[in-house]
Design a protein around this motif. Structure first.
Motif, PDB file in Angstrom:
ATOM      1  N   ILE A  34       0.790  -1.234   0.026  1.00  0.00           N
ATOM      2  CA  ILE A  34      -0.247  -0.411  -0.103  1.00  0.00           C
ATOM      3  C   ILE A  34       0.523   1.202   0.080  1.00  0.00           C
ATOM      4  N   VAL A  35       2.026   1.685   0.559  1.00  0.00           N
ATOM      5  CA  VAL A  35       2.821   2.132   1.279  1.00  0.00           C
ATOM      6  C   VAL A  35       3.664   2.475  -0.310  1.00  0.00           C
ATOM      7  N   THR A  36       3.874   1.356  -1.272  1.00  0.00           N
ATOM      8  CA  THR A  36       4.353   1.526  -2.503  1.00  0.00           C
ATOM      9  C   THR A  36       3.623   1.843  -3.186  1.00  0.00           C
ATOM     10  N   ILE A  37       2.404   1.950  -3.572  1.00  0.00           N
ATOM     11  CA  ILE A  37       1.150   2.425  -4.460  1.00  0.00           C
ATOM     12  C   ILE A  37       1.091   3.717  -4.279  1.00  0.00           C
ATOM     13  N   PHE A  38       1.396   4.360  -3.259  1.00  0.00           N
ATOM     14  CA  PHE A  38       0.859   5.698  -2.710  1.00  0.00           C
ATOM     15  C   PHE A  38       2.331   6.408  -3.088  1.00  0.00           C
ATOM     16  N   LEU A  39       2.945   5.498  -2.685  1.00  0.00           N
ATOM     17  CA  LEU A  39       4.481   6.531  -3.016  1.00  0.00           C
ATOM     18  C   LEU A  39       4.675   6.615  -4.774  1.00  0.00           C
ATOM     19  N   ILE A  40       4.693   5.487  -5.645  1.00  0.00           N
ATOM     20  CA  ILE A  40       4.774   5.939  -7.204  1.00  0.00           C
ATOM     21  C   ILE A  40       3.009   6.761  -7.632  1.00  0.00           C
ATOM     22  N   ARG A  41       2.097   6.717  -7.632  1.00  0.00           N
ATOM     23  CA  ARG A  41       1.415   8.059  -7.453  1.00  0.00           C
ATOM     24  C   ARG A  41       1.481   8.980  -6.779  1.00  0.00           C
ATOM     25  N   ASN A  42       2.034   9.507  -6.514  1.00  0.00           N
ATOM     26  CA  ASN A  42       2.695  10.516  -5.474  1.00  0.00           C
ATOM     27  C   ASN A  42       3.909  11.106  -6.500  1.00  0.00           C
ATOM     28  N   MET A  43       4.987  10.322  -6.874  1.00  0.00           N
ATOM     29  CA  MET A  43       6.095  10.681  -7.766  1.00  0.00           C
ATOM     30  C   MET A  43       5.981  11.037  -9.559  1.00  0.00           C
TER      31      MET A  43
END
Length: 85
Positions: A34-43
């Motif tokens: 979940i954290v990786t998905i949010f990180l990719i969306r933000n970047m």
């Protein structure tokens, strides 16, 4: 002390009753996903906000070098050739 006793209790799979190693590992993996998905969306959003092209820093430096090398706009070689000997 009740919370510390619960955390200190050894329920991580090496006992026969109620091991938590499998569910705890699954929880950690799901949270990391979940954290990786949010990180990719933000970047991705930040990359979309970047300009298509950046200005060339060397062009500004070359223009500044030309201005500082000859502030009067005259060529020193031309001055030496035009003066009578």
């Amino acid at each position: 002390m009740g919370a510390l006793d619960v955390l200190a209790e050894n329920n991580f799979g090496d006992t026969r009753s109620g091991g938590l190693a499998g569910p705890m590992g699954l929880l950690i993996i799901v949270l990391l996903g979940i954290v990786t998905i949010f990180l990719i969306r933000n970047m991705t959003a930040r990359i979309r906000r970047l300009p298509a092209e950046f200005p060339d820093p060397d062009a500004d430096r070359k223009a500044d070098d030309q201005k500082s090398a000859d502030p009067t706009g005259s060529d020193p070689d031309q001055l030496d050739k035009s003066t009578p000997a």
